[in-house]
Design an enzyme around this catalytic site. Sequence first.
Site, PDB file in Angstrom:
ATOM      1  N   TYR A 126     -44.580 -61.118 -21.982  1.00  0.00           N
ATOM      2  CA  TYR A 126     -44.801 -60.878 -23.418  1.00  0.00           C
ATOM      3  C   TYR A 126     -43.503 -60.435 -24.076  1.00  0.00           C
ATOM      4  O   TYR A 126     -42.963 -59.384 -23.728  1.00  0.00           O
ATOM      5  CB  TYR A 126     -45.893 -59.817 -23.536  1.00  0.00           C
ATOM      6  CG  TYR A 126     -46.178 -59.232 -24.884  1.00  0.00           C
ATOM      7  CD1 TYR A 126     -46.132 -59.983 -26.053  1.00  0.00           C
ATOM      8  CD2 TYR A 126     -46.550 -57.893 -24.986  1.00  0.00           C
ATOM      9  CE1 TYR A 126     -46.441 -59.420 -27.275  1.00  0.00           C
ATOM     10  CE2 TYR A 126     -46.869 -57.327 -26.207  1.00  0.00           C
ATOM     11  CZ  TYR A 126     -46.808 -58.088 -27.341  1.00  0.00           C
ATOM     12  OH  TYR A 126     -47.121 -57.530 -28.560  1.00  0.00           O
ATOM     13  N   MET A 147     -53.003 -62.485 -30.966  1.00  0.00           N
ATOM     14  CA  MET A 147     -53.726 -61.268 -31.310  1.00  0.00           C
ATOM     15  C   MET A 147     -52.922 -60.492 -32.343  1.00  0.00           C
ATOM     16  O   MET A 147     -51.807 -60.865 -32.691  1.00  0.00           O
ATOM     17  CB  MET A 147     -53.985 -60.446 -30.044  1.00  0.00           C
ATOM     18  CG  MET A 147     -55.038 -61.073 -29.145  1.00  0.00           C
ATOM     19  SD  MET A 147     -55.288 -60.242 -27.562  1.00  0.00           S
ATOM     20  CE  MET A 147     -54.013 -61.019 -26.575  1.00  0.00           C
ATOM     21  N   GLU A 207     -40.243 -52.839 -32.408  1.00  0.00           N
ATOM     22  CA  GLU A 207     -38.930 -52.504 -32.973  1.00  0.00           C
ATOM     23  C   GLU A 207     -38.509 -51.076 -32.638  1.00  0.00           C
ATOM     24  O   GLU A 207     -37.357 -50.814 -32.310  1.00  0.00           O
ATOM     25  CB  GLU A 207     -38.955 -52.705 -34.493  1.00  0.00           C
ATOM     26  CG  GLU A 207     -39.301 -54.122 -34.927  1.00  0.00           C
ATOM     27  CD  GLU A 207     -38.307 -55.159 -34.435  1.00  0.00           C
ATOM     28  OE1 GLU A 207     -37.187 -54.776 -34.065  1.00  0.00           O
ATOM     29  OE2 GLU A 207     -38.651 -56.343 -34.418  1.00  0.00           O
ATOM     30  N   GLY A 258     -28.990 -70.202 -51.349  1.00  0.00           N
ATOM     31  CA  GLY A 258     -29.986 -70.595 -50.370  1.00  0.00           C
ATOM     32  C   GLY A 258     -29.398 -71.328 -49.185  1.00  0.00           C
ATOM     33  O   GLY A 258     -30.122 -71.835 -48.341  1.00  0.00           O
ATOM     34  N   CYS A 276     -51.272 -57.878 -32.157  1.00  0.00           N
ATOM     35  CA  CYS A 276     -49.996 -57.404 -31.622  1.00  0.00           C
ATOM     36  C   CYS A 276     -49.020 -58.543 -31.374  1.00  0.00           C
ATOM     37  O   CYS A 276     -47.926 -58.326 -30.867  1.00  0.00           O
ATOM     38  CB  CYS A 276     -50.234 -56.636 -30.329  1.00  0.00           C
ATOM     39  SG  CYS A 276     -51.053 -57.626 -29.054  1.00  0.00           S
ATOM     40  N   SER A 289     -49.374 -60.901 -29.239  1.00  0.00           N
ATOM     41  CA  SER A 289     -49.436 -61.426 -27.873  1.00  0.00           C
ATOM     42  C   SER A 289     -50.444 -62.566 -27.825  1.00  0.00           C
ATOM     43  O   SER A 289     -51.380 -62.615 -28.626  1.00  0.00           O
ATOM     44  CB  SER A 289     -49.826 -60.329 -26.876  1.00  0.00           C
ATOM     45  OG  SER A 289     -51.107 -59.809 -27.156  1.00  0.00           O
ATOM     46  N   ASN A 299     -56.255 -52.648 -25.910  1.00  0.00           N
ATOM     47  CA  ASN A 299     -55.164 -52.852 -26.858  1.00  0.00           C
ATOM     48  C   ASN A 299     -55.549 -53.752 -28.033  1.00  0.00           C
ATOM     49  O   ASN A 299     -55.986 -53.274 -29.063  1.00  0.00           O
ATOM     50  CB  ASN A 299     -53.950 -53.410 -26.105  1.00  0.00           C
ATOM     51  CG  ASN A 299     -52.662 -53.248 -26.872  1.00  0.00           C
ATOM     52  OD1 ASN A 299     -52.473 -53.880 -27.900  1.00  0.00           O
ATOM     53  ND2 ASN A 299     -51.769 -52.413 -26.386  1.00  0.00           N
ATOM     54  N   CYS A 300     -55.396 -55.060 -27.912  1.00  0.00           N
ATOM     55  CA  CYS A 300     -55.602 -56.001 -29.020  1.00  0.00           C
ATOM     56  C   CYS A 300     -56.700 -57.008 -28.680  1.00  0.00           C
ATOM     57  O   CYS A 300     -57.091 -57.141 -27.525  1.00  0.00           O
ATOM     58  CB  CYS A 300     -54.315 -56.773 -29.325  1.00  0.00           C
ATOM     59  SG  CYS A 300     -52.974 -55.756 -29.940  1.00  0.00           S
ATOM     60  N   ASN A 349     -56.611 -57.928 -24.860  1.00  0.00           N
ATOM     61  CA  ASN A 349     -55.496 -57.492 -24.022  1.00  0.00           C
ATOM     62  C   ASN A 349     -55.757 -56.058 -23.581  1.00  0.00           C
ATOM     63  O   ASN A 349     -56.028 -55.189 -24.414  1.00  0.00           O
ATOM     64  CB  ASN A 349     -54.179 -57.577 -24.797  1.00  0.00           C
ATOM     65  CG  ASN A 349     -52.984 -57.152 -23.960  1.00  0.00           C
ATOM     66  OD1 ASN A 349     -52.645 -55.986 -23.912  1.00  0.00           O
ATOM     67  ND2 ASN A 349     -52.351 -58.104 -23.313  1.00  0.00           N
TER      68      ASN A 349
END
Length: 708
Positions: free
Chosen positions: A546, A389, A551, A686, A391, A393, A171-172, A412
């Site tokens: 994790y 990483m 999304e 603001g 991602c 994580s 993965n990452c 990962n």
Amino acid sequence: MRIQKRDGRIVPYEEDKITAAIEKANNEVEEKDRAGGALIREILDAVQEEGRELQAVEHVQDVIEQHLVQGNKYALAKKYIVYRYQRSLMRKSNTTDESILKLLRNENKELAEENSNKNTRLASTQRDYIAGEVSRDVTRRMLLPEHLSMAHDNGVFHFHDADYFIQPIFNCCLINIRDMLDNGTSINGKMIESPKSFQVACTVTTQIIAAVASNQYGGQSVNIKHLGKYLRKSREKFTLQLEEEFGGSLDGDTKEKIVEMRLQDELRSGVQTIQYQINTLMTTNGQSPFVTLFLHIDDEDPYIGETVRIIEEILRQRLQGTKNEMGVYVTPAFPKLVYVLDENNCLKGGKYDYVTRLAAECSAKRMYPDYISAKKMRENYEGNVFSCMGCRSFLSPWKDEEGNYKWEGRFNQGVVSLNLPQIGIVSQGNEEIFWKRLDERLKLCHEALMCRHKALLGTSSDVSPIHWQYGAIARLKKGEKIDRLLKNGYSTMSLGYIGLYELTWLMKGCSHTAPRGKEFALRVMDHLKEAAAEWRRESGIGFSLYGTPAETLCYRFARIDKEKYGDIPNVTDKGYYTNSYHVDVREPIDAFEKFTFESEFQNKSLGGAISYVEIPSLLNNVQAVETLIRFIYDNIQYGEFNTKSDYCHVCGFDGEIRINEDNEWECPQCHNKDHAKMNVTRRTCGYLGENFWNTGKTKEIKSRVLHL
């Protein structure tokens, strides 16, 4: 009665087929779990009693499952469901045709929204996605056990790595860029020696990033401080050149000015190389490298002066943006920036506060960087500060044979994310049932993650020399197996989770921000954390919890559950689930309260945690951003804020669109006045507190609105 088959054919109803299917399932369970003649007769009568002349075959099977469950024949029902699912997979032996055709017609919305660095209209990207669709299909039908494939399809969990499961790809990672720059590397069979200057080091870094991204699934991170050494080399080179060219004919001040001019030009060009190369390079995946630059001003860095200058230049160029095809400066998607807040730069009188003010200005305009609190991170990771990483994580602490912590050069293996709201739905508010169902599904997640781990075992270093042989991860020999890097906590495996907010609504009737809901939500987090810890103790593999930044997965789970269970208030009716432990966007909570609240959950999700707040455009109020930055340092490990900015869809202008003298919105770049072709933020002062709506027809924010 007649039956409509899945292919549209209509055939006579034959109840013997139902009896045969149940008997076949009976033969696979213990006698106490079998359906007797009375229950089988009850099922057959139920099918007939519906009184329909035409029944869909799926509906008949639903009736069978329902009565098996009502008869407390759970084991039998499971066998029947799995059998039915296997038959479905056999019928769909080729499931890729339609998904690939939708991809080529650009009709696959999920793929189009999945990654911000992938354009599904491009031939190179489509080629990668076609390979991913084939991998998903083979994984689902042949490589994962049927009950895990079924769990993924039904939204019990999400198996993130199906795209590349048929290949030995992880993965990452955190690239060990220091080793690769200092000791040289090899790309595509060509030796690359240690750079002699900053400009070359930047070029080599981007080449490494592209090569690494082409041979893994997820993102990567690079600690920018390792370039400081090469900026100093450039200074030494320029100084030596002047000595050789002019000898003693130039005074010291003049030499220093010339060296500084050359060095500044080299610095600007090198950083520009990184920014433009990353945004224009295409990996073999058909995408820009998903890369994060880690910006940490470390007092123990022997090249801290050079590192500070590099970080400043990165922020200045990010503040300016990059030109799009129309020559307009826009916010680049990559590289992502993560800026570390430490005692020396947390806007409390530190030596490098001026760099953080530049970061704040950048955040107000460009939405980057994200912020890590070194103070909070040291509390959570045994005194260490290191990058997430790509991602987002985080690795678990790991020490080498000499007892030194190691972060770069680790990775990962994969991720499986749990659908928490679905467990709440099937538990119907009963906590006893909930904890039982949670453990059952955690067991499935563990099994799926172990499938991921076992698929990587036996991988040869030859499959990706840039990773395994030339320093990105390791310096293994040709033909050597990577197995030792998969065990003993060197690499991690992640248990993700979605929808803690919705789960709390289902179980407690309130948000997890309410006291009663919070107590329950924290118990759930503790349970998930302990499950990962127990897996780690049993296997020696670096399991961790994790907070999944996924999304599109929030929408996938919600869509599946809505189709199965209908509209449930505050849960499936919204069309999305909240990410991990996050507070729902509709909650009346201000930025500071949100960070404070979520910090308690970050501390339990050390395999990865992001908290963000949505705030108005603060182009003219950088002080408000600085207030948030100081707050992040003292209160939460990882914070980011999404500022709303204007955008002109005619010319691509990305900045502030104002009202002209005629009281019309007008783009300052192309002078477009068509409001439908603009994304215009309603300007506020603001203010970062709670917003209150008025009682009129228009939703007017009461915090001193400048324009409506």
